[in-house]
Design a protein around this motif. Structure first.
Motif, PDB file in Angstrom:
ATOM      1  N   TYR A 259       0.873  -1.178   0.000  1.00  0.00           N
ATOM      2  CA  TYR A 259       0.000   0.000   0.000  1.00  0.00           C
ATOM      3  C   TYR A 259       0.906   1.223   0.000  1.00  0.00           C
ATOM      4  O   TYR A 259       1.039   1.934   0.989  1.00  0.00           O
ATOM      5  CB  TYR A 259      -0.881  -0.025   1.248  1.00  0.00           C
ATOM      6  N   ASN A 260       1.529   1.482  -1.152  1.00  0.00           N
ATOM      7  CA  ASN A 260       2.569   2.499  -1.222  1.00  0.00           C
ATOM      8  C   ASN A 260       2.044   3.904  -0.988  1.00  0.00           C
ATOM      9  O   ASN A 260       2.790   4.785  -0.584  1.00  0.00           O
ATOM     10  CB  ASN A 260       3.266   2.419  -2.581  1.00  0.00           C
ATOM     11  N   LEU A 261       0.765   4.127  -1.249  1.00  0.00           N
ATOM     12  CA  LEU A 261       0.192   5.441  -0.992  1.00  0.00           C
ATOM     13  C   LEU A 261       0.287   5.760   0.504  1.00  0.00           C
ATOM     14  O   LEU A 261       0.634   6.880   0.896  1.00  0.00           O
ATOM     15  CB  LEU A 261      -1.259   5.469  -1.468  1.00  0.00           C
ATOM     16  N   VAL A 262      -0.007   4.770   1.335  1.00  0.00           N
ATOM     17  CA  VAL A 262       0.100   4.962   2.779  1.00  0.00           C
ATOM     18  C   VAL A 262       1.560   5.139   3.189  1.00  0.00           C
ATOM     19  O   VAL A 262       1.903   6.021   3.976  1.00  0.00           O
ATOM     20  CB  VAL A 262      -0.528   3.771   3.529  1.00  0.00           C
ATOM     21  N   ASN A 263       2.431   4.294   2.637  1.00  0.00           N
ATOM     22  CA  ASN A 263       3.843   4.368   3.024  1.00  0.00           C
ATOM     23  C   ASN A 263       4.468   5.709   2.677  1.00  0.00           C
ATOM     24  O   ASN A 263       5.247   6.259   3.454  1.00  0.00           O
ATOM     25  CB  ASN A 263       4.618   3.230   2.351  1.00  0.00           C
ATOM     26  N   SER A 264       4.117   6.249   1.516  1.00  0.00           N
ATOM     27  CA  SER A 264       4.663   7.549   1.128  1.00  0.00           C
ATOM     28  C   SER A 264       4.163   8.653   2.058  1.00  0.00           C
ATOM     29  O   SER A 264       4.917   9.541   2.455  1.00  0.00           O
ATOM     30  CB  SER A 264       4.290   7.865  -0.325  1.00  0.00           C
ATOM     31  N   LEU A 265       2.882   8.605   2.401  1.00  0.00           N
ATOM     32  CA  LEU A 265       2.338   9.600   3.327  1.00  0.00           C
ATOM     33  C   LEU A 265       2.967   9.462   4.712  1.00  0.00           C
ATOM     34  O   LEU A 265       3.262  10.470   5.372  1.00  0.00           O
ATOM     35  CB  LEU A 265       0.819   9.446   3.427  1.00  0.00           C
ATOM     36  N   LEU A 266       3.183   8.229   5.143  1.00  0.00           N
ATOM     37  CA  LEU A 266       3.822   8.027   6.442  1.00  0.00           C
ATOM     38  C   LEU A 266       5.212   8.637   6.471  1.00  0.00           C
ATOM     39  O   LEU A 266       5.626   9.252   7.462  1.00  0.00           O
ATOM     40  CB  LEU A 266       3.900   6.532   6.763  1.00  0.00           C
ATOM     41  N   ASN A 267       5.960   8.473   5.388  1.00  0.00           N
ATOM     42  CA  ASN A 267       7.290   9.077   5.328  1.00  0.00           C
ATOM     43  C   ASN A 267       7.204  10.590   5.424  1.00  0.00           C
ATOM     44  O   ASN A 267       8.012  11.234   6.101  1.00  0.00           O
ATOM     45  CB  ASN A 267       7.991   8.675   4.025  1.00  0.00           C
ATOM     46  N   LEU A 268       6.226  11.185   4.754  1.00  0.00           N
ATOM     47  CA  LEU A 268       6.118  12.645   4.737  1.00  0.00           C
ATOM     48  C   LEU A 268       5.580  13.199   6.057  1.00  0.00           C
ATOM     49  O   LEU A 268       5.721  14.398   6.317  1.00  0.00           O
ATOM     50  CB  LEU A 268       5.238  13.093   3.574  1.00  0.00           C
ATOM     51  N   THR A 269       4.962  12.362   6.902  1.00  0.00           N
ATOM     52  CA  THR A 269       4.566  12.863   8.223  1.00  0.00           C
ATOM     53  C   THR A 269       5.789  13.170   9.075  1.00  0.00           C
ATOM     54  O   THR A 269       5.688  13.866  10.095  1.00  0.00           O
ATOM     55  CB  THR A 269       3.683  11.843   8.986  1.00  0.00           C
ATOM     56  N   LYS A 270       6.945  12.659   8.670  1.00  0.00           N
ATOM     57  CA  LYS A 270       8.192  12.914   9.402  1.00  0.00           C
ATOM     58  C   LYS A 270       8.915  14.150   8.881  1.00  0.00           C
ATOM     59  O   LYS A 270      10.008  14.467   9.343  1.00  0.00           O
ATOM     60  CB  LYS A 270       9.119  11.702   9.287  1.00  0.00           C
TER      61      LYS A 270
END
Length: 765
Positions: A259-270
């Motif tokens: 679910y790369n959409l979630v993973n990319s957003l998770l990275n950007l929360t940092k």
């Protein structure tokens, strides 16, 4: 400089040239972009020094114009050309290579504007969602890059599209095998890819994918594209020369990439940029609320969402100072997760650790709101993760420690969390963390079944008054939360069998006597100024109200504890002897002042408890095991012990103990009402109730009053000082006892008001 001049000159020529049909114009701009890679010899010049941004913007404008000129849902030749020739795939590769420098930003902006400005659904097309999915994997790879703003805008527009049509999320759930294949494949623009732009590509059998065939206008124009194959070979060669090859996809902390959409957003929360991090959190908020079960399962099982949420909670909690003033924790302004713009330099009232405290509370608020908005399966998984990875692993050791400073700080933080939580699912996990999941009656020896529960209850009677008050306040707010397990676990499970009663068959002389329609000894409720206001229809008189009391039943002389209201009210009002009363000397402190508050609070509690389907009357004694030994439970045991020492405890402790007991008394459960508010219950041997505890306190008071000279004047002076009616003066002897007497008097009036309001409500239709 020369390139910019050339761009200006080209725009002037285009403005003066006769307008071309939209499709020809669209193809012209695309050819202009491909020509750059064929003809350029300098791949170091930034993209802003080329005409590429202008051509991309013109292509977008043409697509929007074409859609506006056609009927809704109809695909025009320009859009067919973009889909048929896989232009988005080509742009993705150029963006991945960032050739020329800055091309990634241009590609991200093009994708964002295309999805945002075109009304017809594009994501179902394989030649849209496939390159979109690839581009998603490029986002959040590296933090604080120049493309972060474009990355988050692109991801958020994808999330918004999925929110509009949730079923589309299935296009973004990759199998691990497919994901690995996509990561391992080269992303260069090859000759075959370019030639694909001339071939008609259809992908039959894709679920939810429209059949993609060129329209008549597109077919006519294809006849005019004989020069494209040669350009394709030249473009492929040029890109090879520019070394446009793929680099291995960076992996997130989580091994699954489903679910790369979630993973990319998770990275950007940092991201160190707060605006980017907030936008990423907003994107996640949209994704967790999607109703698709497959997405919810993938989100919780194949991404790092739960781990990131809880790990950040733990990190922020551990960053807090070991010692924080409980008042600071309680009063720090409520921070919403998206508005964390606190500036320590501008805050004149800052205290050590305020920045860290606000950051922790803000992130907890985000977790709470995320769980509140999430699809049920997702919400449960996230809440369980918070309980296991944060509450149990991080908070519990702090609450179980022996350091008084540490206990006070951690309890104050737990109190703030209890107050702040709004999600029912997260509240449930918080309640299980604090109290455990047990629902069978307590025993004196089961203290190890849930050690944290027992420790917190013990802290209500801690040697430190501060710890006792803070823990009692935490329980008081916990009791006001809309969760049935709280009251059941703390109190109700121990009262179910009603074995606090000693059953005796009724005798005739025990029955109440009604003389001439007036119950003997009844208080004249007609004189109560609030009686009329409390009656919903203003038609029920005091005598009607009293006569509406349930009749005596064969199984219990008081109809399962429902004694006439006047007796109960008078019992509480007359508990404190006249020589120990001081309220009638001060205006506005009478019993009637408690009636309005009791009415409002009881109404609020009834609303909360309505969905719990509590019985309207006590359980039949025939179904109760009255032979079983009675234990009120550890919570009530500690409260009763504290209440028994009301004459020897600090004023603030007494206020908190009585506040918790009054909250308990307000609950509309018949067993709670009977046990806490009916003085006429026949208690079994060795059992005590709230009323019996107060009776013992009053007995002790009567003895001690005799030893204090000028008791009544001193009592009145203390009351006036507490109300601010008298300035502070010399210390008065027996101050603790005098303050305790005042709290006791007020508490008895409050219990009388609660009993009256509850009976009145039960008797009024």
């Amino acid at each position: 400089m020369f390139s910019k001049f050339t761009s200006i000159l080209q725009h002037a020529v285009e403005a003066l040239a006769p307008s071309l049909p939209l499709q020809e114009d669209f193809v012209y701009h695309w050819k202009a972009i491909t020509h750059y890679y064929i003809e350029t010899a300098d791949d170091k010049a930034p993209v802003t020094d080329t005409n590429i941004p202008s051509h991309l913007e013109q292509m977008l404008d043409i697509l929007v114009q074409e859609e506006n000129e056609r009927e809704s849902g109809e695909t025009g030749p320009c859009m067919e050309y973009l889909l048929h020739h896989k232009i988005l795939e080509t742009l993705y590769t150029l963006g991945k290579a960032d050739c020329p420098p800055g091309m990634k930003q241009q590609v991200l902006a093009f994708y964002t504007k295309l999805l945002g400005r075109i009304r017809q659904p594009l994501l179902p097309h394989i030649n849209v969602h496939r390159p979109v999915q690839k581009l998603i994997r490029l986002c959040g790879e590296v933090l604080a890059t120049p493309t972060e703003n474009e990355e988050i805008q692109f991801l958020c527009i994808v999330c918004a599209k999925l929110k509009q049509d949730p079923y589309l999320v299935n296009f973004f759930l990759e199998s691990k095998l497919k994901s690995m294949a996509l990561q391992g494949s080269a992303s260069v623009i090859t000759e075959d890819m370019i030639k694909d732009q001339e071939s008609v590509t259809t992908d039959a059998g894709q679920p939810g994918q429209p059949e993609e065939t060129p329209g008549a206008a597109g077919a006519e124009h294809m006849e005019k594209e004989d020069e494209l194959p040669q350009q394709a070979e030249e473009l492929s060669f040029s890109l090879d020369e520019l070394n446009v090859t793929s680099s291995p996809e960076s992996s997130t902390a989580c091994p699954n990439q489903d679910y790369n959409l979630v993973n990319s957003l998770l990275n950007l929360t940092k991201s160190p940029d707060g605006r980017i991090a907030v936008k990423a959190c907003e994107g996640l908020m949209l994704l967790v609320s999607l109703p698709e079960p497959a997405a919810a399962k993938c989100l919780t099982q194949s991404t790092c969402l739960c781990e990131l949420l809880t790990d950040r909670l733990a990190t922020l909690y551990k960053a807090l100072p070991q010692s924080l003033d409980p008042l600071d924790i309680e009063t720090v302004e409520a921070i919403n997760w998206g508005l964390d713009s606190y500036s320590h330099k501008e805050d004149a009232s800052a205290f050590p650790g305020k920045r860290a405290l606000i950051s922790f509370l803000s992130w907890f608020d985000y977790c709470d709101q995320l769980i509140k908005e999430a699809q049920k399966m997702t919400a449960v998984a996230m809440a369980k993760a918070v309980r296991e990875r944060f509450f149990i692993d991080v908070m519990e050791p702090q609450l179980m420690q022996t350091s008084e400073i540490g206990i006070l700080t951690s309890t104050a933080l737990l109190h703030r969390i209890v107050r702040q939580v709004t999600s029912d699912v997260l509240l449930q996990e918080l309640v299980y963390f604090i109290l455990g999941e047990h629902r069978e009656p307590e025993t004196l020896t089961d203290i190890n079944r849930h050690p944290l529960r027992h420790r917190l209850i013990e802290h209500c009677d801690h040697i430190s008054d501060e710890i006792s008050i803070m823990t009692l306040r935490m329980f008081e707010h916990l009791l006001q939360k809309p969760n049935e397990h709280i009251l059941y676990n703390l109190v109700l499970r121990n009262l179910e069998e009603r074995n606090y009663m000693e059953y005796k068959p009724p005798c005739q002389e025990d029955k109440d006597v009604v003389e001439n329609g007036q119950i003997a000894g009844a208080v004249d409720l007609e004189e109560d100024p609030l009686f009329t206001d409390l009656s919903p229809d203003n038609t029920l008189s005091a005598q009607e109200w009293l006569s509406a009391s349930p009749p005596v039943s064969p199984e219990h002389p008081k109809n399962d504890g429902k004694t006439e209201v006047h007796k109960i009210v008078n019992s509480f009002l007359c508990l404190v002897p006249d020589e120990a009363k001081s309220s009638y000397h001060v205006e506005g402190t009478g019993y009637d002042t408690y009636l309005r508050d009791a009415h409002r609070q009881f109404r609020d509690y009834c609303v909360i408890c309505l969905r719990w389907e509590w019985p309207g009357s006590p359980r039949s004694l025939e179904k109760c095991n009255l032979e079983a030994s009675f234990f009120e439970g550890h919570f009530l045991k500690v409260l009763f012990e504290r209440m028994g020492r009301i004459l020897d405890q600090p004023y603030d402790v007494n206020l908190q103990v009585t506040s918790v007991l009054s909250k308990l008394s307000l609950f509309p459960h018949p067993h709670i009402h009977e046990y806490l508010l009916d003085p006429y219950v026949n208690l079994a041997s060795g059992c005590k109730s709230l009323f019996s505890v107060i009776v013992r306190v009053v007995g002790d008071l009567m003895v001690r009053i005799q030893r204090i000279p000028d008791f009544t004047p001193k009592l009145l002076l203390v009351r006036k000082r507490l109300l601010g009616l008298e300035p502070e003066g010399p210390i008065i002897d027996h101050m603790t006892l005098l303050e305790g007497v005042i709290v006791l008097e007020e508490f008895c009036k409050e219990l009388a008001a609660i009993a009256f309001v509850k009976y009145h409500t039960s008797a009024t239709p």
